[in-house]
Every structure is written in C-alpha cells, then in structure tokens.
Design a protein around this motif. Structure first.
Motif, PDB file in Angstrom:
ATOM      1  N   PHE A   1       0.656  -1.232   0.160  1.00 46.54           N
ATOM      2  CA  PHE A   1       0.022  -0.139  -0.174  1.00 46.54           C
ATOM      3  C   PHE A   1       1.051   1.538   0.109  1.00 46.54           C
ATOM      4  O   PHE A   1       0.636   2.440  -0.846  1.00 46.54           O
ATOM      5  CB  PHE A   1      -0.854  -0.328   1.165  1.00 46.54           C
ATOM      6  CG  PHE A   1      -1.820   0.743   1.803  1.00 46.54           C
ATOM      7  CD1 PHE A   1      -2.284   1.561   0.105  1.00 46.54           C
ATOM      8  CD2 PHE A   1      -1.559   2.064   2.223  1.00 46.54           C
ATOM      9  CE1 PHE A   1      -3.015   2.456   0.711  1.00 46.54           C
ATOM     10  CE2 PHE A   1      -2.150   3.157   2.934  1.00 46.54           C
ATOM     11  CZ  PHE A   1      -3.312   3.483   1.597  1.00 46.54           C
TER      12      PHE A   1
ATOM     13  N   GLY B   1      -1.735   0.264  -4.215  1.00 46.39           N
ATOM     14  CA  GLY B   1      -0.941   1.517  -3.858  1.00 46.39           C
ATOM     15  C   GLY B   1      -2.001   2.486  -3.656  1.00 46.39           C
ATOM     16  O   GLY B   1      -2.377   2.432  -4.114  1.00 46.39           O
ATOM     17  N   ALA B   2      -1.423   3.345  -2.410  1.00 48.58           N
ATOM     18  CA  ALA B   2      -2.081   4.871  -1.800  1.00 48.58           C
ATOM     19  C   ALA B   2      -2.447   5.823  -2.853  1.00 48.58           C
ATOM     20  O   ALA B   2      -1.511   6.129  -3.766  1.00 48.58           O
ATOM     21  CB  ALA B   2      -0.918   5.129  -1.064  1.00 48.58           C
ATOM     22  N   PRO B   3      -3.441   6.186  -2.402  1.00 47.75           N
ATOM     23  CA  PRO B   3      -3.785   7.159  -3.731  1.00 47.75           C
ATOM     24  C   PRO B   3      -2.367   8.547  -3.762  1.00 47.75           C
ATOM     25  O   PRO B   3      -2.020   8.594  -2.693  1.00 47.75           O
ATOM     26  CB  PRO B   3      -5.284   7.564  -3.204  1.00 47.75           C
ATOM     27  CG  PRO B   3      -5.705   7.088  -2.085  1.00 47.75           C
ATOM     28  CD  PRO B   3      -4.610   5.799  -1.797  1.00 47.75           C
TER      29      PRO B   3
ATOM     30  N   TRP C   1      -5.085   0.953   9.035  1.00 51.19           N
ATOM     31  CA  TRP C   1      -6.086   1.728   8.400  1.00 51.19           C
ATOM     32  C   TRP C   1      -6.472   1.232   6.490  1.00 51.19           C
ATOM     33  O   TRP C   1      -7.443   0.913   6.764  1.00 51.19           O
ATOM     34  CB  TRP C   1      -6.368   3.078   8.568  1.00 51.19           C
ATOM     35  CG  TRP C   1      -6.970   3.350  10.094  1.00 51.19           C
ATOM     36  CD1 TRP C   1      -5.836   4.007  10.412  1.00 51.19           C
ATOM     37  CD2 TRP C   1      -7.394   2.674  11.101  1.00 51.19           C
ATOM     38  NE1 TRP C   1      -6.354   4.285  11.835  1.00 51.19           N
ATOM     39  CE2 TRP C   1      -7.299   3.535  12.027  1.00 51.19           C
ATOM     40  CE3 TRP C   1      -8.645   1.741  10.796  1.00 51.19           C
ATOM     41  CZ2 TRP C   1      -7.814   3.007  13.111  1.00 51.19           C
ATOM     42  CZ3 TRP C   1      -9.034   1.638  12.224  1.00 51.19           C
ATOM     43  CH2 TRP C   1      -8.783   2.211  13.185  1.00 51.19           C
ATOM     44  N   TRP C   2      -5.977   1.280   6.331  1.00 57.80           N
ATOM     45  CA  TRP C   2      -5.573   0.386   4.631  1.00 57.80           C
ATOM     46  C   TRP C   2      -6.036  -1.070   4.851  1.00 57.80           C
ATOM     47  O   TRP C   2      -6.848  -1.443   3.968  1.00 57.80           O
ATOM     48  CB  TRP C   2      -4.580   0.666   3.318  1.00 57.80           C
ATOM     49  CG  TRP C   2      -5.079   0.086   2.856  1.00 57.80           C
ATOM     50  CD1 TRP C   2      -5.598  -0.129   1.287  1.00 57.80           C
ATOM     51  CD2 TRP C   2      -4.100  -1.308   2.187  1.00 57.80           C
ATOM     52  NE1 TRP C   2      -5.202  -0.926   1.309  1.00 57.80           N
ATOM     53  CE2 TRP C   2      -4.266  -1.820   0.967  1.00 57.80           C
ATOM     54  CE3 TRP C   2      -3.136  -1.867   2.736  1.00 57.80           C
ATOM     55  CZ2 TRP C   2      -3.911  -2.887   0.692  1.00 57.80           C
ATOM     56  CZ3 TRP C   2      -2.604  -3.250   2.513  1.00 57.80           C
ATOM     57  CH2 TRP C   2      -2.820  -3.805   1.712  1.00 57.80           C
TER      58      TRP C   2
ATOM     59  N   GLU D   1      -2.851  11.671  -3.880  1.00 54.56           N
ATOM     60  CA  GLU D   1      -2.936  13.092  -2.331  1.00 54.56           C
ATOM     61  C   GLU D   1      -2.474  12.363  -1.431  1.00 54.56           C
ATOM     62  O   GLU D   1      -1.593  13.210  -0.759  1.00 54.56           O
ATOM     63  CB  GLU D   1      -4.908  12.337  -2.476  1.00 54.56           C
ATOM     64  CG  GLU D   1      -5.298  13.034  -3.056  1.00 54.56           C
ATOM     65  CD  GLU D   1      -6.631  13.288  -1.933  1.00 54.56           C
ATOM     66  OE1 GLU D   1      -7.298  13.528  -1.284  1.00 54.56           O
ATOM     67  OE2 GLU D   1      -7.894  12.959  -3.122  1.00 54.56           O
ATOM     68  N   LEU D   2      -2.172  10.957  -0.994  1.00 55.60           N
ATOM     69  CA  LEU D   2      -2.454  10.430   0.612  1.00 55.60           C
ATOM     70  C   LEU D   2      -0.184  10.670   0.979  1.00 55.60           C
ATOM     71  O   LEU D   2       0.336  10.612   1.248  1.00 55.60           O
ATOM     72  CB  LEU D   2      -2.805   9.141   0.066  1.00 55.60           C
ATOM     73  CG  LEU D   2      -2.397   8.620   1.767  1.00 55.60           C
ATOM     74  CD1 LEU D   2      -2.738   9.413   2.991  1.00 55.60           C
ATOM     75  CD2 LEU D   2      -3.021   7.030   2.098  1.00 55.60           C
TER      76      LEU D   2
ATOM     77  N   ALA E   1      -1.398   4.555   8.986  1.00 54.41           N
ATOM     78  CA  ALA E   1      -2.649   4.874   7.128  1.00 54.41           C
ATOM     79  C   ALA E   1      -2.734   3.421   6.901  1.00 54.41           C
ATOM     80  O   ALA E   1      -3.288   3.125   6.009  1.00 54.41           O
ATOM     81  CB  ALA E   1      -2.064   5.797   6.694  1.00 54.41           C
TER      82      ALA E   1
ATOM     83  N   SER F   1      -7.129  -2.433   6.914  1.00 56.06           N
ATOM     84  CA  SER F   1      -9.005  -3.050   7.713  1.00 56.06           C
ATOM     85  C   SER F   1      -9.851  -2.185   6.707  1.00 56.06           C
ATOM     86  O   SER F   1     -10.263  -3.370   6.337  1.00 56.06           O
ATOM     87  CB  SER F   1      -8.466  -2.570   8.944  1.00 56.06           C
ATOM     88  OG  SER F   1      -9.872  -0.801   8.812  1.00 56.06           O
ATOM     89  N   LEU F   2      -9.900  -1.809   5.528  1.00 55.06           N
ATOM     90  CA  LEU F   2     -10.829  -1.430   4.918  1.00 55.06           C
ATOM     91  C   LEU F   2     -10.915  -2.524   4.159  1.00 55.06           C
ATOM     92  O   LEU F   2     -11.512  -2.848   3.120  1.00 55.06           O
ATOM     93  CB  LEU F   2     -10.267  -0.034   3.969  1.00 55.06           C
ATOM     94  CG  LEU F   2     -10.448   0.944   4.804  1.00 55.06           C
ATOM     95  CD1 LEU F   2     -10.144   2.218   3.281  1.00 55.06           C
ATOM     96  CD2 LEU F   2     -11.733   1.030   4.917  1.00 55.06           C
TER      97      LEU F   2
ATOM     98  N   HIS G   1      -7.947  -4.218  -3.399  1.00 61.60           N
ATOM     99  CA  HIS G   1      -7.205  -2.883  -3.372  1.00 61.60           C
ATOM    100  C   HIS G   1      -5.213  -3.080  -3.455  1.00 61.60           C
ATOM    101  O   HIS G   1      -4.267  -2.264  -2.422  1.00 61.60           O
ATOM    102  CB  HIS G   1      -7.780  -2.102  -2.237  1.00 61.60           C
ATOM    103  CG  HIS G   1      -8.585  -2.065  -2.698  1.00 61.60           C
ATOM    104  ND1 HIS G   1      -9.308  -0.564  -3.456  1.00 61.60           N
ATOM    105  CD2 HIS G   1     -10.104  -2.479  -2.153  1.00 61.60           C
ATOM    106  CE1 HIS G   1     -10.237  -0.655  -3.174  1.00 61.60           C
ATOM    107  NE2 HIS G   1     -11.353  -1.717  -2.835  1.00 61.60           N
TER     108      HIS G   1
END
Lengths: 267, 267
Positions: B27, B251-253, B140-141, B255-256, B137, B143-144, B248
């Motif tokens: 991620f 990778g992270a968006p 949390w990812w 923005e992040l 972060a 857990s999403l 998912h």
DNA sequence: CGGGAGGTTGAGCATGTTCAAAGGATGTGG
DNA sequence: CCACATCCTTTGAACATGCTCAACCTCCCG
C-alpha cells in the motif's frame, strides 16, 4: 426476554433531529459540545431522487457522508446482469469513514427512495477526531458495528435457508431502525420490493414472495403500504436463529467510559 | 493482462522477516524507522496448536494481535451444530485493530494449523498511531481491505454457484498469499480440508469435493500434500467472474503519498 | 382510465444436499 | 517397523430446496 426489553425500557429521551446522534448515543452518551459538533456536520444537505446512484463502482471515493433520510444500498453488479445488495443504509449511517485511503470504489451506493444526505468535509472529520474523542470513539464503534453486520450477512447466506435469511434480515432492519428511533411499536417503514430483498439474500423474488406469504399466514408479520409490522419478533428471531448481540447495542465497555471520565475531569 | 502482471513485474525486494511489513508495503512504502517500529511490535510471540480457539465467541476482546505464521479462521457456530467460516487469516493479518471498543466478541477465532502470533499491547498500538502516520495509514488501509473481502464474500455467497464460489476463494487466497510473499510461482501452501472450504462457502464437503475434482480434470488446479497450484489463474478468475480490484493492491492514492511527503520534508 | 411496476401463482427443472459406505493417507503407540 | 485408528477424500443414489419461465393480477399514480 426480548418482549420485556421492548416494553420495559422506553427509549432514551434523545431528540430526534439527527439520526446519527441518536445512533451513537446507544454506544456512548455525548456531551452537549460533542453533540453540537456532530450535528453541525449536517449543516449542508444534498438530495437524491429514488433509484439513483450516489456513488458508482470504479469511481474515485468522494467525501464522507451521513444519510439523514431515506434508504439506500451498497451493491455490486455482476457481469451476468444480476446484482448483489451488500448492505442497506438507513438514516444515521455514515458512509466510508476513511475511504480517502482507497483509489477506487469497489461497489456502488444507490438510493431506494428519495434520500437526503449530509456531505462531510475531511476537515470537519479531522476536527471531530482531534477535538471530540467521545464522538470519534462512537464513530469507530459504528464502523465496527457495520463490519459485524457484514459478518452476520455471511453467516446468513452461508448457513441459513430461505426462511431463516428473510427472518434474519427483517429482524436486523427492525433493530437498526429502532436504534435511531424510527420504529413505532413493532412497526417501521420498509420501502423494499421483494426483488430487492432477494438481491440482498441470494434468493429469487418469487421465492421471497412465497416465504413472506407464509410468514403472513402464520401471523408473524403484517406488510402494507411499505410498512412492516413484526407481529412476533420472538417468532422471527427463532426462525432465523437470530441473536442481536452482533449489533453491539450494549453500550461502551466500562474501561472506555472510565477513560473518558478521567479525561474530562482532568481538563 | 493478468498473466502479464504475474510475470512482468517481479515482486518488491522486501525482506521476508515480517509478513505484516510485507503486506503494508503493497500500500505504502515505509521508512526505516517506520519499519523498525512496526516490527518491534512482534517482539513477543505466542504459539497455539492446531484446531484450537485463540479467541472465543462471547468472551471479552483481548489485545490486538498479528498473525505471523500458520492459518486461522474467524467463525461462528450456529445452534444447529453447523458452523460458518467468515474469514481466513493468513500471515500478516492483524486481528481486531480497535476491538477494545466492544464488550464481547461476536465470533470466534480458531487455528487451522499450528500458529504463531504476536500480541500487541494497546500502548504499542497507540505509539504507532501517534508517532508513525505512514504505518497507521497502512494499517487502516489493511482494515479497509478486510472489509472489502467481507463484501466480496457476500457477493460470492449471494450470487455465484458452487464452481464460482470455489474458484473465487482459491483466487482470493492466492492473491493474498502473494501479497505477503508466500507464493512460489503459481503455488502456495493451503492446509484446508474440503469440509473447511465448504464451511466457508456454504457448500457441503461432498460437493466441494466433486467440484475440485472437476477443476483438476480440466487442468485448472493441482492439489497435493496441502499445496495448491493454480495452473490457470485466468481460467479460475473467469469461472468466478473474479476481479482483484477489491483487494486494493494498487497502492495509496497520490493525494496521500503527497501528503506524507510534505509532512516528512517539513520536519 | 391506462400504463407500469410490483406482487402472485403454477409447473417443471436444476443445483446442490444427505446419507451411507468404501478407499486413501497420516500419524501414533506397541 | 508394523498395526491400527483417525481423519480426510471419494463415490453413488435418492431427495429437497429453491430457480426459471410465463402468465396473470392488483394497486398506484399520472
């Protein structure tokens, strides 16, 4: 026991303005400033028509929002043209608390009725998390509850027959509506078609129909004009082998309430 | 397209010590201190035998833990003696990140093999959240991602037939094992009985058996001595109408990642 | 009124279950 | 190292639950 619960303890005297406040109160009492902060989130409002997508699969996640009025679903369309309803959203439900961590939505959110929502800015959210620990705890609780509901759906789809699934869903929806003050006695408004029920439970509309008829014949439910009355909640819960524990309405653990009290007296 | 992904891009050269690090790296790249902090969580270890409960339904939630080695399941026993497997836990999975908000467990966690876990103290967790934003972060990812897997299971149980369900589960398990570096080519270790597969998918063991045979006959899989080889991942994914987007792994968006870079350059 | 969505009905059919029994594999104790 | 027990897999056949399809009905709402 259930009947006793329903009749003995009348619901907390929380004003009904905001269903989210109402729901979170089930977990943790909020202070006046907490409540104000929470409710000021809903300062802006947006409306959507019936049977319209609020969020589409494949899109970039938009802001968090709170459902204020109406009913919506999370769902996925499959390539064979069928769809699966994953979750029903009712007033007080918060959508996608931390979804800014993801690049694309893996499912859609669509309305079943006209819907009123309150979009929440990320800053508003951040403010809540930093300045209002009780509210953030309650919001996390609510997302745990959602996750528990997903697990319960898996159990229902995996191990219950058609009667059990339908009974389970009706019970869950009843308890959830009750938690936001949207029940009247044993009745609440349920604007679902039998097709929609079937799409949520992996059943054909025809079969849903037959089983609802059977429930009516046995005096378990009464449905008329988009209103559902659970004439015998115990009866339904028995059919579904339903146990409301997974909804975690029992309030916060003592540890946590103690923690907040210490926190607040130290100020 | 899938074949290309599998062969073209070899996996990141992350040391394999800790499967959680490995998973989170998918991620968001972590800094050296981040990684150290994360891996120091696993300083203590506990072992459990095969087919034993780590956490029992109805109990008070214990501390967070990370699964380091072996395989476990979340499950519920129903009153008719059957059980539903809700989730498979593999190395790198974090259990019950914020479960201290709940009073009782609404399901059990049991081992399928001998298992090694790292219990994580609440303080350790808190430290991570306050001092290591990238790690939090990423957690949390994760857990999403778990939540997305629950939704996908609902879709599978609601709308796929037996072949589709089994194919879907094999694909998911493959991708997840791959994300923690536990695949070798198209193979990975899968110590599941057919009964356990059935309990996860709402199928009888007999039927699981027949379908696995069919998959083998068609050259889709090879299973021997608790090892599974997906001879044709595309074939299975087609049967399951499987799309790995919900995991998912992209990778992270931007923005992040931008946000974190700004954050870190400001120090 | 007329149109359309949703609800109801029946009959044949398909997928997956159940039950029972036999055939491997694995591991343990003698 | 063998014998035995146990758990897992495999097989067959009858059965059941729920699906499909197609038609009809009914209630709204315009």
């Amino acid at each position: 026991m259930l009947v006793a619960t329903l009749s003995d303890r009348e619901w907390w005297p929380v004003p009904n303005r905001n269903p989210l406040t109402r729901k979170l109160w089930n977990f943790l009492p909020l202070s006046e400033p907490d409540r104000t902060a929470l409710e000021s989130l809903a300062s802006k409002e947006e409306c959507f028509a019936s049977h319209v997508d609020i969020v589409a699969e494949g899109s970039v996640p938009r802001s968090v929002f709170v459902l204020l009025e109406g009913m919506a679903i999370r769902y996925r369309n499959l390539s064979d043209g069928t769809r699966q309803v994953i979750t029903f959203l009712i007033p007080g439900d918060v959508c996608d608390l931390h979804v800014f961590l993801l690049k694309t939505m893996d499912h859609s959110i669509g309305t079943l009725t006209p819907v009123r929502i309150a979009p929440v800015s990320r800053d508003g959210m951040m403010d809540l998390f930093t300045c209002h620990p009780r509210v953030s705890a309650a919001l996390w609780w609510s997302s745990l509850q959602e996750e528990a509901m997903l697990r319960e759906r898996i159990v229902a789809l995996g191990r219950r027959d058609a009667r059990g699934r339908i009974a389970y869903l009706l019970c869950e929806l009843f308890w959830r509506h009750r938690a936001v003050g949207l029940t009247k006695g044993r009745s609440f408004s349920l604007p679902l078609t039998q097709t929609e029920l079937g799409d949520a439970l992996g059943l054909s509309a025809v079969h849903v129909n037959r089983i609802l008829q059977d429930f009516r014949k046995h005096g378990l439910i009464v449905m008329e004009r988009r209103k559902l009355e659970l004439v015998s909640l115990p009866g339904l819960q028995k059919i579904a082998d339903f146990n409301e524990t997974y909804l975690h309405f029992g309030g916060a653990p003592k540890e946590l309430t103690d923690y907040f009290e210490r926190l607040e007296s130290n100020r």
